[in-house]
Scaffold this motif. Structure first.
Motif, mmCIF file in Angstrom:
data_model
loop_
_atom_site.group_PDB
_atom_site.id
_atom_site.type_symbol
_atom_site.label_atom_id
_atom_site.label_comp_id
_atom_site.label_asym_id
_atom_site.label_seq_id
_atom_site.Cartn_x
_atom_site.Cartn_y
_atom_site.Cartn_z
ATOM 1 N N VAL A 142 40.561 57.488 45.798
ATOM 2 C CA VAL A 142 40.203 56.138 45.382
ATOM 3 C C VAL A 142 38.971 56.176 44.486
ATOM 4 N N ALA A 143 39.059 55.472 43.368
ATOM 5 C CA ALA A 143 37.973 55.511 42.382
ATOM 6 C C ALA A 143 37.083 54.281 42.456
ATOM 7 N N ASP A 144 37.670 53.114 42.320
ATOM 8 C CA ASP A 144 36.887 51.882 42.372
ATOM 9 C C ASP A 144 37.780 50.729 42.796
ATOM 10 N N THR A 145 37.226 49.529 42.766
ATOM 11 C CA THR A 145 37.961 48.349 43.239
ATOM 12 C C THR A 145 39.100 47.952 42.308
ATOM 13 N N ASP A 214 51.940 44.059 28.454
ATOM 14 C CA ASP A 214 51.099 44.893 29.323
ATOM 15 C C ASP A 214 51.211 44.423 30.768
ATOM 16 N N ASP A 215 51.226 45.390 31.697
ATOM 17 C CA ASP A 215 51.365 45.063 33.115
ATOM 18 C C ASP A 215 50.276 44.117 33.612
ATOM 19 N N LYS A 216 49.078 44.191 33.016
ATOM 20 C CA LYS A 216 47.980 43.335 33.456
ATOM 21 C C LYS A 216 48.249 41.859 33.178
ATOM 22 N N TRP A 217 49.176 41.576 32.256
ATOM 23 C CA TRP A 217 49.478 40.191 31.926
ATOM 24 C C TRP A 217 50.805 39.727 32.514
ATOM 25 N N ILE A 222 51.832 41.595 39.187
ATOM 26 C CA ILE A 222 50.697 41.225 40.046
ATOM 27 C C ILE A 222 51.179 40.815 41.430
ATOM 28 N N LEU A 223 52.281 40.068 41.496
ATOM 29 C CA LEU A 223 52.742 39.518 42.757
ATOM 30 C C LEU A 223 53.445 40.531 43.655
ATOM 31 N N VAL A 228 46.214 45.393 39.533
ATOM 32 C CA VAL A 228 44.945 44.845 40.006
ATOM 33 C C VAL A 228 44.103 44.469 38.794
ATOM 34 N N VAL A 229 43.683 43.217 38.733
ATOM 35 C CA VAL A 229 42.854 42.731 37.629
ATOM 36 C C VAL A 229 41.401 42.672 38.089
ATOM 37 N N LYS A 230 40.599 43.597 37.625
ATOM 38 C CA LYS A 230 39.186 43.737 37.963
ATOM 39 C C LYS A 230 39.003 44.214 39.405
ATOM 40 N N ASP A 231 39.438 43.419 40.377
ATOM 41 C CA ASP A 231 39.447 43.834 41.783
ATOM 42 C C ASP A 231 40.461 42.964 42.521
ATOM 43 N N SER A 232 40.670 43.263 43.783
ATOM 44 C CA SER A 232 41.703 42.557 44.541
ATOM 45 C C SER A 232 41.404 41.067 44.682
ATOM 46 N N GLY A 233 40.129 40.722 44.861
ATOM 47 C CA GLY A 233 39.769 39.317 45.001
ATOM 48 C C GLY A 233 40.104 38.514 43.762
ATOM 49 N N HIS A 234 39.728 39.043 42.593
ATOM 50 C CA HIS A 234 40.042 38.364 41.331
ATOM 51 C C HIS A 234 41.558 38.292 41.120
#
Length: 271
Positions: A142-145, A214-217, A222-223, A228-234
């Motif tokens: 694991v690297a980051d959020t 792009d997968d981020k959009w 996402i669902l 993951v966009v920025k972090d799980s909370g966002h």
């Protein structure tokens, strides 16, 4: 309105709800079925709950295409059934048209959302009885959020990970339930309405691939917990806003179209 809501909710809780919850659980399992059976038989500690959920999100056909079908199973065809049985005229004579349409839509999306969320949580709990939540491999990698598949949460906050998976599943269930019920305004076959979410999922995936989005959009990515966009909370917040807007707009369109059709008499008889 409260009485109508209670009556519709009682109708939504049926044997199909139980089948749908079990179906959601198996959809996620079937994407890694051979690995799951092998893990249970071998008892190797390298296997973990996160492997099965993330593997399903990575390339799972069942979770992507079949799960939405189980999500809409409990109540999405209710208007179609009432229309085909010619019960719409009787119901509308007792209830206001707009309340009837709005309550039916709300109960439908809530029930479908809960089916997916409950099925997801149950699966994680059942797997957790046999496997650890994560393994050393994921803890060291694991690297980051912003890690894909909410890996950071799975390693450092398993409860929040479970809640995140449930929340995303709830939103996905609501969207497809709303879309299927809206389709029931134009379709009168229960099977076609139930399978609408399957074909819809396929069309969305194919269009996204052809347009190289792009997968981020992509909301569908996402669902299912893949992006993951920025972090799980966002990610959950963004998904909630977009899903809420989509569900609200479909609800408004469904209610307006239903009221117009009821006034014109087009829904009083089956086609």
């Amino acid at each position: 309105m409260r009485r109508v809501f209670i009556n519709e909710w009682k109708r939504a809780i049926n044997i199909s709800t139980v089948i749908a919850i079990i179906g959601v659980m198996f959809c996620i399992c079937f994407d890694s079925w051979n690995d799951l059976i092998g893990a249970i038989q071998s008892g190797n500690t390298v296997w973990c709950v996160y492997y099965f959920t993330s593997n399903s999100a990575f390339g799972g056909m069942c979770r992507k295409y079949i799960l939405p079908v189980f999500a809409v199973l409990p109540f999405a065809t209710s208007f179609c059934e009432e229309r085909n049985s010619r019960a719409v005229a009787y119901i509308v004579s007792r209830e206001k048209m707009r309340i009837y349409g709005a309550v039916k839509y709300i109960v439908n999306i809530l029930m479908s959302g809960l089916v997916v969320a409950f099925g997801t949580v149950l699966l994680i709990l059942f797997l957790r009885m046999r496997f650890p939540m994560t393994s050393d491999y994921y803890a060291t990698s694991v690297a980051d959020t912003a890690d894909l598949f909410h890996k950071w949460l799975a390693v450092y906050s398993p409860v929040r990970y479970c809640m995140t998976e449930a929340a995303l599943g709830f939103m996905r269930g609501m969207i497809w339930a709303g879309a299927s019920m809206f389709a029931s305004l134009y379709l009168t076959d229960r099977l076609v309405i139930t399978m609408f979410s399957f074909f819809g999922s396929y069309v969305i995936v194919r269009i996204s691939q052809m347009l190289s989005i792009d997968d981020k959009w992509r909301l569908d990515q996402i669902l299912i917990g893949r992006t993951v966009v920025k972090d799980s909370g966002h990610t959950v917040m963004i998904a909630a806003i977009v899903s809420g807007v989509l569900v609200f707009l479909m609800g408004c369109a469904f209610t307006r179209k239903m009221v117009r059709g009821l006034k014109d008499g087009m829904f009083y008889e089956s086609k």
